[in-house]
Design a protein around this motif. Structure first.
Motif, PDB file in Angstrom:
ATOM      1  N   LYS A  16       0.831  -1.211   0.000  1.00  0.00           N
ATOM      2  CA  LYS A  16       0.000   0.000   0.000  1.00  0.00           C
ATOM      3  C   LYS A  16       0.861   1.255   0.000  1.00  0.00           C
ATOM      4  CE  LYS A  16      -3.629   2.205   2.740  1.00  0.00           C
ATOM      5  NZ  LYS A  16      -4.821   2.200   1.942  1.00  0.00           N
ATOM      6  N   SER A  17       1.922   1.240   0.791  1.00  0.00           N
ATOM      7  CA  SER A  17       2.823   2.395   0.857  1.00  0.00           C
ATOM      8  C   SER A  17       3.602   2.578  -0.440  1.00  0.00           C
ATOM      9  CB  SER A  17       3.811   2.229   2.009  1.00  0.00           C
ATOM     10  OG  SER A  17       3.130   2.178   3.228  1.00  0.00           O
ATOM     11  N   ALA A  18       3.938   1.487  -1.106  1.00  0.00           N
ATOM     12  CA  ALA A  18       4.771   1.547  -2.309  1.00  0.00           C
ATOM     13  C   ALA A  18       3.991   1.978  -3.554  1.00  0.00           C
ATOM     14  CB  ALA A  18       5.428   0.196  -2.563  1.00  0.00           C
ATOM     15  N   CYS A  19       2.719   1.632  -3.623  1.00  0.00           N
ATOM     16  CA  CYS A  19       1.939   1.875  -4.850  1.00  0.00           C
ATOM     17  C   CYS A  19       1.542   3.337  -4.995  1.00  0.00           C
ATOM     18  CB  CYS A  19       0.690   1.006  -4.846  1.00  0.00           C
ATOM     19  SG  CYS A  19      -0.357   1.268  -6.290  1.00  0.00           S
ATOM     20  N   PRO A  20       1.927   3.977  -6.099  1.00  0.00           N
ATOM     21  CA  PRO A  20       1.537   5.379  -6.291  1.00  0.00           C
ATOM     22  C   PRO A  20       0.067   5.544  -6.715  1.00  0.00           C
ATOM     23  CG  PRO A  20       2.806   4.617  -8.164  1.00  0.00           C
ATOM     24  CD  PRO A  20       2.812   3.492  -7.160  1.00  0.00           C
TER      25      PRO A  20
END
Length: 186
Positions: free
Chosen positions: A149-153
């Motif tokens: 979730k944190s990685a996906c833009p």
């Protein structure tokens, strides 16, 4: 590897959000909140005029209508429609405003990136690329760490509960990540 994707014609989109309803309807049993829904039963009475009453949803006669309501509601938003406004507002010499703006809409879900950062971010290998379609898919070994979730833009990996990281791994209600699957089963 082939790479499937969505075709979206922005010139034809009017922002009706029917694509969101179609996505939710097709994926009803695949979403996270459906797994722990306390109202999952076949004994609900379908009523018209669904209204929110406190934390439950009832029909006009007061009977439980959650089964009908949840067909169109899920906390995860695999497909999102957002307005985009462009233009300018000018102030005329007489103090009146002149608004020259244009509103368009964009429909976004997981972009199923060729080099998906969510795949690399997942420590469990729960997210993978399907070799037949190129779709970025999620498995069932999620530990709710939130790295994807944190990685996906694009905001594609989602959890039905914002406090997903506070659940223990042994809790059966622990929210696992869900995301758009490109409707590869269709």
């Amino acid at each position: 590897m082939p790479q499937w994707g969505f075709f979206f014609n922005q010139d034809r989109c009017v922002g009706c959000k029917t694509c969101i309803i179609a996505c939710k309807n097709w994926n009803e049993e695949r979403r996270g909140d459906a797994k722990i829904n306390p109202y999952d039963s076949d004994d609900y009475i379908v009523q018209e005029n669904v209204v929110e009453s406190g934390s439950s949803y009832v029909g006009s006669a007061g009977s439980n209508n959650y089964g009908l309501y949840r067909q169109y509601y899920m906390k995860e938003e695999w497909r999102r429609v957002s307005p985009i406004e462009e233009g300018a507002t000018t102030v005329n010499s007489d103090g009146t405003f002149e608004v020259n703006t244009e509103r368009r809409y964009i429909s976004v879900s997981c972009n199923h990136c060729a080099d998906a950062v969510c795949v690399k971010a997942c420590p469990q290998g729960n997210i993978y690329k399907d070799p037949d379609t190129g779709a970025t898919l999620a498995g069932t070994s999620c530990i709710s760490c939130g790295r994807c979730k944190s990685a996906c833009p694009w905001g594609a990996p989602q959890f039905y509960d914002e406090n997903y990281a506070k659940y223990s791994l042994s809790d059966p209600k622990r929210p696992m990540m869900t995301k758009c699957n490109l409707c590869v089963d269709r």
